[in-house]
Design an enzyme around this catalytic site. Structure first.
Site, PDB file in Angstrom:
ATOM      1  N   ASP A  36      38.855  20.575   9.113  1.00 15.20           N
ATOM      2  CA  ASP A  36      40.105  20.086   8.508  1.00 15.20           C
ATOM      3  C   ASP A  36      41.099  19.595   9.557  1.00 15.20           C
ATOM      4  O   ASP A  36      42.001  18.825   9.251  1.00 15.20           O
ATOM      5  CB  ASP A  36      40.782  21.239   7.742  1.00 15.20           C
TER       6      ASP A  36
ATOM      7  N   CYS B 143      52.619  23.951 -10.604  1.00 18.15           N
ATOM      8  CA  CYS B 143      53.503  22.790 -10.708  1.00 18.15           C
ATOM      9  C   CYS B 143      53.579  22.257 -12.142  1.00 18.15           C
ATOM     10  O   CYS B 143      54.572  21.635 -12.522  1.00 18.15           O
ATOM     11  CB  CYS B 143      53.024  21.691  -9.760  1.00 18.15           C
TER      12      CYS B 143
ATOM     13  N   GLY C 108      45.678  17.794  -6.171  1.00 21.16           N
ATOM     14  CA  GLY C 108      45.886  18.131  -7.581  1.00 21.16           C
ATOM     15  C   GLY C 108      47.255  17.747  -8.113  1.00 21.16           C
ATOM     16  O   GLY C 108      47.384  17.219  -9.221  1.00 21.16           O
TER      17      GLY C 108
ATOM     18  N   GLU D 167      47.852  13.708  -7.523  1.00 25.80           N
ATOM     19  CA  GLU D 167      47.092  12.862  -8.449  1.00 25.80           C
ATOM     20  C   GLU D 167      47.581  12.960  -9.887  1.00 25.80           C
ATOM     21  O   GLU D 167      47.345  12.040 -10.680  1.00 25.80           O
ATOM     22  CB  GLU D 167      45.604  13.245  -8.401  1.00 25.80           C
TER      23      GLU D 167
END
Length: 400
Positions: free
Chosen positions: A150, A286, A333, A336
């Site tokens: 990463d 969210c 997530g 998008e």
């Protein structure tokens, strides 16, 4: 079915995500998640041939039991999948300064992952368990395991981006610097943005926003990362699901001296009890914040702080674009799917020429990519990420 099938493993401290992907065309033949490791309710869910299945792994089960189940139960239903596996790709959260690209795993790589574990204490030890179990479960692929880091994409950052204004010896002797995270996602959407903007990657100047339960923003100049919001660890930067992101470091001393909190308590608070969860005092999700923005004070408070911080990062990274910003990209997530986050954040950046088209913004959700800006204004684009595909492609390429 091609002969380029790759098993992709993403081992967390209490979960294991897995998939079998065709590295050539991106087709997914198997995907799943084993979770709740070390708990009575340890479970595994998977999808194969369009059908979803689920099973208990047994109380206290962990990585070993999960991989055993994948090999002996799931893949036993479709032996040709196992037979056609050509490589195993492992997502590794932290590679330190040593790894600037993906590598075939050998003893020295395993040691390198161990050496970086202090920077990712929840993740790197879990990755090492995953590697050990994969080597046991798939002996025929023992020299075909690949580590995809990463942190690798961010290794092009210049010194002025990665150094902290701390005694220089902390960097030279102990590796204390900015490393970033989500590099595989930032890399993927950079490649995809170049296609959508019809520009060569090496001429692309964009700001990429990977927004999920964890979130980070990266400044991409001429196709390479020149700064990113996560730091030594994934705690720095944006407001996240349960992580605070940026704070005044002296808050830590204040909490210790005034409230008597221990270092462990403060660490837990900043990583697991802050962010959207801390601001709402209800949830880290969210979707709750977006759904209740107009009616609940806690949701509005959390959303406003979240978008304020995000807009500040996007705005500051324009200073690194050498006078030309081609687009802002949203992925992850939240990136998008949360149209409100995109609209509120870019709404603060009108000075940079951003204007969101409400209808286009609502259309670019649930796996759909697309431009969300009004015609003739600065481009903003949604691109669903695909870290698993990058991992599969790297694993296939390095073991061919």
């Amino acid at each position: 079915m091609s002969s380029k099938l790759v098993l992709v493993l993403n081992c967390g401290s209490s979960s294991l995500k897995f998939a079998i992907i065709d590295a050539v065309n991106g087709d997914e033949y198997l995907s799943g998640l084993a979770e709740c490791f070390h708990l009575p309710e340890a479970r595994i869910k998977w999808k194969m041939d369009g059908s979803k299945q689920e099973a208990a792994l047994g109380a206290g089960a962990a990585h070993s039991e999960a991989l055993n189940f994948i090999v002996n139960t799931i893949l036993a239903q479709k032996p040709e999948l196992s037979a056609q596996l050509t490589a195993i790709g492992h997502r590794i959260v932290h590679g330190g300064e040593k790894y600037t690209s993906s590598v075939v795993i050998d003893e020295s790589v395993i040691q390198g992952i161990k050496d970086s574990a202090s920077f990712a204490p929840l993740h790197n030890p879990a990755h090492l368990i995953g590697i050990a179990e994969a080597l046991k479960s798939f002996p025929q692929l023992k020299d075909k395991n690949v580590a995809v880091f990463d942190t690798a994409f961010h290794q092009t950052m210049p010194e002025e981006s990665y150094l902290y204004a701390l005694p220089y010896s902390l960097y030279k002797e102990h590796g204390v610097r900015r490393y970033g995270a989500h590099g595989t996602s930032h890399f993927y959407v950079t490649q995809e943005a170049a296609k959508m903007l019809n520009k060569p990657v090496e001429e692309l100047n964009i700001i990429t926003c990977h927004l999920g339960n964890g979130g980070s923003v990266s400044a991409i100049r001429n196709g390479k990362c020149v700064d990113t919001s996560m730091g030594l660890t994934p705690l720095e930067g944006l407001v996240m699901g349960t992580r605070s992101g940026d704070i005044d470091p002296a808050i830590i001393f204040h909490l210790h001296d005034t409230l008597g909190m221990s270092v462990d308590q403060i660490n837990k608070m900043l990583t697991k009890e802050s962010g959207l969860l801390g601001l709402t005092e209800v949830t880290s999700d969210c979707r709750y914040v977006e759904d209740n923005y107009a009616t609940k004070e806690d949701a509005k408070r959390a959303m406003d702080v979240y978008c304020h911080r995000l807009a500040k990062y996007i705005g500051s990274y324009t200073a690194l674009m050498d006078g030309r910003l081609d687009a802002v990209v949203f992925t992850g997530g939240i990136g998008e799917n949360a149209a409100m986050v995109r609209e509120l954040s870019l709404g603060k950046l009108g000075v940079l020429g951003f204007e969101v088209d409400h209808e286009r913004n609502l259309a670019a959700r649930f796996g759909k990519s697309g431009f969300i800006n009004k015609e003739g204004t600065r481009p903003a684009v949604v691109i669903p990420t695909n870290e698993e595909l990058v991992i599969a492609q790297d694993a296939s390429r390095l073991t061919a």
